[in-house]
Write an enzyme that holds these catalytic residues in place. Structure first.
Site, mmCIF file in Angstrom:
data_model
loop_
_atom_site.group_PDB
_atom_site.id
_atom_site.type_symbol
_atom_site.label_atom_id
_atom_site.label_comp_id
_atom_site.label_asym_id
_atom_site.label_seq_id
_atom_site.Cartn_x
_atom_site.Cartn_y
_atom_site.Cartn_z
ATOM 1 N N ASP A 80 0.815 -1.213 0.000
ATOM 2 C CA ASP A 80 0.000 0.000 0.000
ATOM 3 C C ASP A 80 0.848 1.261 0.000
ATOM 4 O OD1 ASP A 80 -2.258 -1.518 -0.064
ATOM 5 O OD2 ASP A 80 -2.942 -1.045 1.965
ATOM 6 N N ASN A 154 -4.024 9.015 1.979
ATOM 7 C CA ASN A 154 -4.407 8.425 3.264
ATOM 8 C C ASN A 154 -4.796 9.481 4.292
ATOM 9 O OD1 ASN A 154 -4.537 5.657 3.257
ATOM 10 N ND2 ASN A 154 -2.582 5.321 4.275
ATOM 11 N N THR A 195 -8.610 3.159 7.332
ATOM 12 C CA THR A 195 -8.112 1.850 7.763
ATOM 13 C C THR A 195 -6.644 1.918 8.176
ATOM 14 O OG1 THR A 195 -7.635 1.294 5.451
ATOM 15 C CG2 THR A 195 -9.732 0.525 6.358
ATOM 16 N N ALA A 196 -6.083 3.119 8.238
ATOM 17 C CA ALA A 196 -4.666 3.273 8.570
ATOM 18 C C ALA A 196 -4.514 3.821 9.994
ATOM 19 C CB ALA A 196 -3.989 4.164 7.528
#
Length: 298
Positions: A80, A154, A195-196
């Site tokens: 990612d 992100n 989701t990080a």
């Protein structure tokens, strides 16, 4: 039947930490993928940095800007982190990306390396799902001058100094005062970034089709300071009120030594990242697999 895509660019890991057996593995995988795509009938080029680091000189190379203008698909082989870096750079050109996961988690590089051939072939023939992911546009202002400008797929993270106590931050949304928070830091995350880091501090998961950002404090002094979801039309302003050696991170890009009075502004980027997924892909399958949720069902 030939590939729907005529000019395909390959991107791989090319940071200096990839050495020894890992470097050889990356070189071999990129070469295998390049040969596979060529056999299907597409012209293959390698991104310049990938070619230089891996020592692959059997294929033409192009700079990132040239790829954006000349290619109609990008294949990203890595994790990612690799996809984040590539996605930010090609978003202004509208280049669609397919991720082949050679890393660990793989929330946005969703084709397992062991299955790339059988998964990739129908996608190259035109059988795929497409989605677009929103990005953040962040700037750091000092004495009314912009001293740093970056995009983030992100998140944008403001952190306290490594050896100092809490940082104090004044937060505004669309020009309206929200709060002054004392904490270890603050995260502004996209749905992709939910989701990080945001997830690890208690932020919610956000479906990527939602138009919103997560604003999540890191270890706040006041426990009633909780994550909040804001519209993605919002403009967020974060001012450094106190705290030594604070820093800001924009995905993998960092700006150290923020000063008292610096302002970080965050708003929606005009560019989106285009991801292509295998036919039948859906976000919940990814969550179940990557987060090890109970997979029982009908």
């Amino acid at each position: 039947m030939k590939s729907k895509f005529r000019h395909v660019a390959l991107f791989g890991k090319h940071h200096t930490t990839v050495t020894g057996p890992a470097l050889e593995s990356s070189r071999r995988v990129l070469d295998d993928v390049a040969q596979f795509v060529s056999r299907i009938g597409a012209d293959v080029v390698l991104e310049e940095g990938t070619s230089e680091h891996l020592g692959l000189n059997l294929y033409p190379t192009l700079k990132m800007s040239e790829i954006g203008k000349q290619c109609d698909l990008g294949l990203v082989v890595g994790g990612d982190g690799t996809m984040l870096g590539i996605g930010r750079q090609v978003a202004p050109y509208g280049l669609p990306l397919i991720g082949i996961n050679q890393g660990r988690l793989g929330f946005i590089t969703d084709i397992p390396i062991e299955q790339y051939a059988q998964t990739l072939k129908p996608m190259l023939m035109g059988n795929f799902e497409e989605e677009q992911r929103s990005m953040l546009h962040a700037q750091v202002w000092r004495d009314k001058h912009c001293v740093f400008d970056a995009f983030a797929l992100n998140d944008v993270v403001v952190n306290r100094g490594a050896t100092s106590g809490m940082v104090e931050l004044r937060i505004e949304v669309d020009g309206r005062f929200v709060a002054t928070q004392r904490a270890d830091g603050l995260i502004v995350a996209t749905p992709t970034g939910s989701t990080a880091y945001s997830l690890s501090v208690g932020g919610p998961l956000m479906h990527p089709n939602l138009g919103g950002w997560v604003l999540a404090p890191i270890a706040p002094h006041t426990l009633s300071n909780r994550p909040i979801v804001l519209p993605d039309t919002s403009k967020i302003s974060i001012e450094i009120v106190s705290g030594r050696d604070a820093s800001a991170n924009f995905d993998m890009q960092s700006l150290a030594s923020l000063m008292i009075g610096d302002q970080i502004t965050v708003e929606q980027s005009s560019h989106k990242v285009r991801f292509l997924h295998p036919q039948g892909w859906n976000y919940f399958d990814t969550l179940r697999k990557k987060m090890h949720w109970n997979e029982g069902g009908a």
